[in-house]
Design a protein around this motif. Sequence first.
Motif, PDB file in Angstrom:
ATOM      1  N   ASP A   1       0.822  -1.331  -0.077  1.00  0.00           N
ATOM      2  CA  ASP A   1      -0.090   0.167   0.114  1.00  0.00           C
ATOM      3  C   ASP A   1       0.923   1.199  -0.139  1.00  0.00           C
ATOM      4  N   THR A   2       0.273   2.463  -0.495  1.00  0.00           N
ATOM      5  CA  THR A   2       1.049   3.688  -0.293  1.00  0.00           C
ATOM      6  C   THR A   2       0.529   4.382   0.999  1.00  0.00           C
ATOM      7  N   LEU A   3       1.981   4.988   1.441  1.00  0.00           N
ATOM      8  CA  LEU A   3       1.493   5.876   2.761  1.00  0.00           C
ATOM      9  C   LEU A   3       1.407   7.150   2.296  1.00  0.00           C
ATOM     10  N   VAL A   4       0.478   7.828   2.604  1.00  0.00           N
ATOM     11  CA  VAL A   4       0.334   9.348   2.502  1.00  0.00           C
ATOM     12  C   VAL A   4       0.455  10.032   3.660  1.00  0.00           C
ATOM     13  N   THR A   5       1.527  10.972   3.878  1.00  0.00           N
ATOM     14  CA  THR A   5       1.927  11.544   4.992  1.00  0.00           C
ATOM     15  C   THR A   5       1.417  12.775   5.266  1.00  0.00           C
ATOM     16  N   SER A   6       1.633  13.487   6.200  1.00  0.00           N
ATOM     17  CA  SER A   6       1.323  15.011   6.461  1.00  0.00           C
ATOM     18  C   SER A   6       2.374  15.756   6.197  1.00  0.00           C
TER      19      SER A   6
ATOM     20  N   THR B   1      -4.832  21.384  24.154  1.00  0.00           N
ATOM     21  CA  THR B   1      -5.000  19.956  23.901  1.00  0.00           C
ATOM     22  C   THR B   1      -3.646  19.537  23.446  1.00  0.00           C
ATOM     23  N   VAL B   2      -3.227  18.378  24.086  1.00  0.00           N
ATOM     24  CA  VAL B   2      -1.896  17.695  23.966  1.00  0.00           C
ATOM     25  C   VAL B   2      -2.254  16.660  22.914  1.00  0.00           C
ATOM     26  N   PHE B   3      -1.589  16.560  21.829  1.00  0.00           N
ATOM     27  CA  PHE B   3      -2.013  15.444  20.890  1.00  0.00           C
ATOM     28  C   PHE B   3      -0.636  14.385  20.898  1.00  0.00           C
ATOM     29  N   SER B   4      -0.668  13.180  20.351  1.00  0.00           N
ATOM     30  CA  SER B   4       0.248  12.536  20.142  1.00  0.00           C
ATOM     31  C   SER B   4       0.595  12.750  18.655  1.00  0.00           C
ATOM     32  N   PRO B   5       1.911  13.191  18.194  1.00  0.00           N
ATOM     33  CA  PRO B   5       1.935  13.471  16.650  1.00  0.00           C
ATOM     34  C   PRO B   5       1.708  12.435  15.707  1.00  0.00           C
ATOM     35  N   ARG B   6       1.377  12.684  14.622  1.00  0.00           N
ATOM     36  CA  ARG B   6       1.471  11.702  13.705  1.00  0.00           C
ATOM     37  C   ARG B   6       2.194  12.125  12.368  1.00  0.00           C
ATOM     38  N   ILE B   7       2.637  11.204  11.604  1.00  0.00           N
ATOM     39  CA  ILE B   7       3.168  11.670  10.266  1.00  0.00           C
ATOM     40  C   ILE B   7       2.511  10.955   9.144  1.00  0.00           C
ATOM     41  N   GLY B   8       2.213   9.739   9.611  1.00  0.00           N
ATOM     42  CA  GLY B   8       1.121   9.112   8.569  1.00  0.00           C
ATOM     43  C   GLY B   8      -0.159   9.798   8.599  1.00  0.00           C
ATOM     44  N   LYS B   9      -0.922   9.972   7.392  1.00  0.00           N
ATOM     45  CA  LYS B   9      -2.347  10.384   7.406  1.00  0.00           C
ATOM     46  C   LYS B   9      -3.142   9.180   6.754  1.00  0.00           C
ATOM     47  N   GLN B  10      -2.651   8.640   5.724  1.00  0.00           N
ATOM     48  CA  GLN B  10      -3.721   7.686   5.311  1.00  0.00           C
ATOM     49  C   GLN B  10      -2.777   6.637   4.504  1.00  0.00           C
ATOM     50  N   VAL B  11      -3.479   5.332   4.739  1.00  0.00           N
ATOM     51  CA  VAL B  11      -3.010   4.084   3.766  1.00  0.00           C
ATOM     52  C   VAL B  11      -3.768   3.949   2.949  1.00  0.00           C
TER      53      VAL B  11
ATOM     54  N   GLY C   1      -6.387   2.878  -5.145  1.00  0.00           N
ATOM     55  CA  GLY C   1      -6.743   4.016  -4.766  1.00  0.00           C
ATOM     56  C   GLY C   1      -8.010   3.918  -3.715  1.00  0.00           C
ATOM     57  N   THR C   2      -8.104   2.751  -3.118  1.00  0.00           N
ATOM     58  CA  THR C   2      -9.115   2.619  -1.956  1.00  0.00           C
ATOM     59  C   THR C   2      -8.433   3.020  -0.754  1.00  0.00           C
ATOM     60  N   VAL C   3      -8.787   3.801  -0.101  1.00  0.00           N
ATOM     61  CA  VAL C   3      -8.495   4.214   1.255  1.00  0.00           C
ATOM     62  C   VAL C   3      -8.530   2.878   2.293  1.00  0.00           C
ATOM     63  N   VAL C   4      -7.479   2.389   2.776  1.00  0.00           N
ATOM     64  CA  VAL C   4      -7.292   1.358   3.934  1.00  0.00           C
ATOM     65  C   VAL C   4      -7.892   2.105   5.241  1.00  0.00           C
ATOM     66  N   ARG C   5      -7.023   3.140   5.501  1.00  0.00           N
ATOM     67  CA  ARG C   5      -7.445   3.483   6.932  1.00  0.00           C
ATOM     68  C   ARG C   5      -6.905   5.031   6.904  1.00  0.00           C
ATOM     69  N   THR C   6      -7.503   5.834   7.780  1.00  0.00           N
ATOM     70  CA  THR C   6      -7.163   7.260   8.181  1.00  0.00           C
ATOM     71  C   THR C   6      -6.268   7.278   9.437  1.00  0.00           C
ATOM     72  N   VAL C   7      -5.103   7.798   9.234  1.00  0.00           N
ATOM     73  CA  VAL C   7      -4.338   8.002  10.695  1.00  0.00           C
ATOM     74  C   VAL C   7      -4.716   9.255  11.220  1.00  0.00           C
ATOM     75  N   THR C   8      -4.996   9.245  12.413  1.00  0.00           N
ATOM     76  CA  THR C   8      -5.469  10.539  13.171  1.00  0.00           C
ATOM     77  C   THR C   8      -4.800  10.733  14.469  1.00  0.00           C
ATOM     78  N   PRO C   9      -4.138  11.922  14.615  1.00  0.00           N
ATOM     79  CA  PRO C   9      -3.196  11.953  15.807  1.00  0.00           C
ATOM     80  C   PRO C   9      -4.309  12.039  17.203  1.00  0.00           C
ATOM     81  N   PRO C  10      -4.029  11.023  18.322  1.00  0.00           N
ATOM     82  CA  PRO C  10      -5.014  10.833  19.391  1.00  0.00           C
ATOM     83  C   PRO C  10      -4.828  12.073  20.349  1.00  0.00           C
TER      84      PRO C  10
END
Length: 682
Positions: A238-243, A519-529, A534-543
């Motif tokens: 899969d392709t990793l789309v980052t922020s 608000t304190v986030f846990s940072p994320r670099i990944g945004k979507q897999v 072209g189907t989005v497997v999952r969206t990565v959201t900073p918790p």
Amino acid sequence: MRRTVHRGRLTLVFVVVTALMLTLLGRLWYLQIVTGPSYVRAATESRARSVVLPPVRGRILDVRGRALVANETKPQVSVDYMALIHQPDGGKDVLTRLARALGRPYQEIADRARLCAGGAPRPCWPGSPYQPITVADDVSVRTALWIAERQDEFPGVSTALRPVRTYPLGSAAAHVLGYLQPPSPDDPEGGPELIGRDGLEAQYDRELAGRTGVREVAVDSTGKVTGLIREEAAVAGDTLVTSIDARIQEAAERALARAVTAARKRGEPADSGAAVVLEAKTGRVTAIADYPTYDPSVWTGGISQHDYEDLPLVSAAVQGQWPPGSTWKVTSTAAAAKAGYSLRASYDCPGGYTIGGRVFHNFESAELGRMDMRRALVVSCDTIFYRFAEKMWQRDGGLKPVKHPKDPMQAMAREFGFGTPTGVDLPHEAQGRVPDRAWKKANWERSKADSCRRAKTGYPELSDRKRAAYLKALATDNCRSGGVWWAGDAANFSIGQGDVLVTPLQLARGYAALANGGTVFSPRIGKQVVRPDGTVVRTVTPPVVGRIDASRKTLRFIRDSLAGVPRSGTAAGAFAGYPFKRLPVAGKTGTAEAYGRQDTSWFASFGPVKKPKYVVVVVVSQGGTGGTTAAPAAREIWEGIAALTHDEKKHDKKDKKHKKDDRGTRSASLPPAAFAGAGGTR
């Protein structure tokens, strides 16, 4: 008499022959009847061997779809290890001819073709001996075809078009992206040919790797392949789309490199540094730059042990830890407000403040007069914070602490997210340190024996006698009362000195919490897999992992105060002429001292001031003051962001104009009936 002797000899021969026959028959019965099934089973088990078919690995993209890591199909030359070792000379002749054809030294090809056994140094092959071993992956098409057409000269050598990792941004974000390597000898046989070893390549290895295929081949008792049993095709990763925004990433890389170069020209050692850009409201990572960095393409085709050991593989942004200096004062200000101190009251800022018989100074012992807390942050007065720290220390009992001390400054620092890993989607993150009474006592108990020994022997091995005397005096104090949390410890803590440690990413996360209202986030670099189709497997959201227990009024006061730092405070020189109207920036300089080393230069910032979108943090180890090294680098990054924001607004206006023109053209040129449909004129 002779006849009797002759008959005896014949009888003896008959007995011997009969005994031999019985022995052979018994052995045959044992082999076929008793142990026969085990031999059949062993023969069956050894006739099949699995060869991994690697899939095409997924790409890594920036937030706009620009490739950060891509694949380029190139001719590769591989060798069959089993075919080589079954040649009379173990394949030496073939490898010699192959090295000549490739224009490479024989030893280079031979090293890559050997197995990682017996502690063989890099490069070597740690995978299955039945899997093709790549010995060259940057071969010209002409050379590959020439080798392929001469199989009689190169038995056991094959050529094929294979995807190779490429890095369009060069060395930019090398530590974030990570790298690939063959699996180690401890990994189970049959795994992928290459696996992620660091950065995003490791963190998202499962998604990027895809699913390996398998080819089962039949082999004879000598290991020679005799046929194909079955084959299962590989599935692409899969392709990793980052922020990550590649434009801001490149701006951060340039600014950091220039800051280091400028510091060195001024005589500062400037040995490492980092720049971090976060989205304040989401916790997404926009850019992470490290210095020193390296070109990740060095991993392509294998790397020597010597070159591997010289690579700067530690990310300063995620793994580097330094005292934060005055950038820390935002946490101390929030703690003071929560403890009941008025932020708008007037406080004296003398050049020094005495605690326990020791004078704690302002930077360069500056006498700055009376001021409120806004001014204290703008000009970075230390002595006001020393006073707050001592008073809070006394409230907790001082040298005879109460049963459950509140430690308000430590508690507030932890609410900002310090002292624990951010949880970013990168491996090997450092956790920083928020020292307190319990930490100091535990640390003292671990080191007491050594401190007492050094108090007696000193440091005779050090040539710097001044430093040796300092360390001996320190060891003497630690031996006698090293586990006590003194008022001086509290004072140092209040301004981000002493035993406080943060990573640049932690400081950026803390300032993001300040900027977004708590608000304190846990940072994320990944945004979507995303799948290859072209189907989005999952969206990565900073918790969300925490919330600063400070009033909105307090956080707003701190933000508004920091707006004065680049305009009229300690960063004014670095921001002279900056376009504040286009993108107003607030921030805080930090100059962290360390014995035996030059100052660590910090600048932590956010903008726009009223509605913060980004946070920018820069650190340069041994780079001098925050205003002379880190602040100019941060300014350069902000100017890059401002220019991009301006361009985006221009494009948005053009898009709106085009859409308006399109609507006008369509309605003017087409008859009304063109818009009529089912009930269109109603």
